[in-house]
Motif scaffolding. Structure first.
Motif: not given
Length: 449
Positions: A143-167
């Motif tokens: 909130v204090e960042q003068k640039s006035r930009q922020a990220f908000v997590n809405i979820m975490q993890g993944c169920d897709n299991f693409c064959t190359y992806c470690v996520v």
């Protein structure tokens, strides 16, 4: 206690580091330069091999500081922390804490215990079924960042299991936050002065489609966040093409503060490669999505991720990727050579592509992308937009300050402003007068607001 955080990888890691900073500062800790810190925190990425190797390099550099202060401790979090786990304890004795992406919520308490003299090593590596809500720091640097930009997590993890992806192995299965928690965080940020919010998740389009879901879809959440009074700009990342709903596509034409930009990872243009990647869409479906998005928002700036030299990729496969990149006309892309990651299905796929062939294909792809990017930026000369100022440009000269910001599509714009007024966090109307290789030069056309 003085601490220093090193962040690698994606925007989710950037957001996590911001939250860790807030949580520690609310406990009275102090951010410090690397050569003054007593506690080092590495927030890591293992999507590709190179970022993982950087972690070991940085830990080696931190070890040098033990000569200054033998009581220095380090913590390793994020995807490499989850992947290597307690293995860090044996290789680097000064590493006292490892935590995964689900364990980050308890990391501040663990760090406090360690600096208070606890003679132990702590591993926070268990996955949980429901999104682990984090404490709300009494002082929030976002909130204090003068640039006035922020990220908000809405979820975490993944169920897709693409064959190359470690996520899925390092961030766990998909867990959605309760929508009211997301909305409350967004409202608090806007009330505190934030003008632009980016909603984050491994696959935001599948928000709510898990045990944490309460019947609210991503499209519904998007519309509710967009309604928050005072929110000038709204973005989201990342989107999996197989899950993007018609309602989300329509939102680009209906929500004025939803920015005309979308990162939509394609990964490859060959249907055969996409099938072996486990992406669950083909090139025809991808183009249909793009057509729908551009019908809803003609000025949409589309960016993507691309992998070259996936196991078994033929020259014909690669040429199909080149053709798709040209057909879609991505404004920019993140492109990488395939690298084996532990535990993924592609690890066993054959044949692997020779390193020199992979490097040559990547160079060709990036040269093509650079040409497309230049053409896209050149078309913007003469257009006008509001630029949200992030700070002063690195290059300055006489006759006023040069400032750097981003237009609604997220492009970097540099412009001159006469006088010494601080513009950070303000919107400035700008007309584009020149296109550089990866950025734009503008001329102010109105007063900051």
């Amino acid at each position: 206690m003085k601490f220093h955080i090193l962040t690698f990888g994606c925007q989710m890691n950037v957001h996590d580091s911001q939250w860790l900073t807030s949580a520690l500062e609310s406990r009275g800790w102090e951010q410090a330069p690397e050569d003054e810190a007593q506690v080092y925190i590495l927030n890591t990425c293992s999507v590709r091999e190179k970022p993982e190797q950087k972690v070991y390099t940085e830990l080696g550099r931190i070890a040098v500081h033990l000569k200054r202060d033998p009581d220095i401790i380090a913590a390793v979090g994020g995807c490499v922390g989850q992947q290597v786990g307690t293995g860090f304890f044996n290789r680097f004795p000064f590493v006292k804490l490892v935590f995964g992406t689900d364990g980050i919520a308890n990391a501040p308490d663990a760090l406090e215990r360690l600096v208070e003299g606890a003679q132990e090593r702590i591993a926070l590596l268990d996955f949980v079924d429901i999104y682990p809500e984090r404490e709300v720091p009494c002082r929030d640097v976002r909130v204090e960042q003068k640039s006035r930009q922020a990220f908000v997590n809405i979820m975490q993890g993944c169920d897709n299991f693409c064959t190359y992806c470690v996520v899925p192995f390092t961030r766990g299965r998909q867990k959605s936050r309760h929508p009211e928690q997301v909305l409350e965080e967004c409202r608090t940020l806007v009330k505190g002065g934030v003008r632009e919010i980016t909603l984050l998740g491994q696959n935001v389009n599948s928000f709510g489609l898990d045990k944490g879901g309460v019947g609210v879809t991503f499209a519904q959440l998007l519309y509710r966040v967009a309604e928050i009074p005072g929110l000038d700009r709204l973005r989201f990342t990342t989107s999996h093409p197989k899950d993007i709903a018609p309602e989300v596509i329509r939102a680009f034409g209906e929500l004025d503060n939803l920015c005309p930009s979308l990162h939509l990872p394609m990964q490859a243009g060959s249907d055969d490669v996409l099938r072996r990647m486990g992406r669950k869409y083909d090139s025809k479906r991808y183009v249909e999505i793009v057509d729908g998005l551009r019908a809803a928002r003609p000025n949409l700036a589309l960016t993507t991720d691309l992998i070259v030299a996936f196991p078994g990729e033929t020259e014909e496969d690669f040429e199909q990727t080149m053709e798709m990149v040209e057909k879609v006309g991505f404004e920019s892309s993140f492109s990488f050579k395939y690298s084996d990651r532990p535990g993924v299905a592609a690890l066993k796929m054959k044949p692997k592509i020779a390193p020199d062939v992979a490097a040559e294909r990547l160079m060709r792809l990036q040269n093509l992308q650079n040409d497309i990017t230049r053409k896209c930026l050149k078309k913007l000369v003469g257009t006008e937009d509001d630029v949200l100022v992030e700070g002063k440009s690195r290059k300055q000269d006489e006759g006023g300050f040069w400032w750097r910001g981003r237009d609604a599509a997220g492009r970097v714009v540099n412009f001159r402003f006469e006088g010494d007024r601080d513009l950070e966090g303000l919107m400035v109307p700008v007309r584009i007068v020149e296109a550089k290789k990866h950025s734009l030069v503008g001329k102010r056309t109105g007063d900051p607001w």
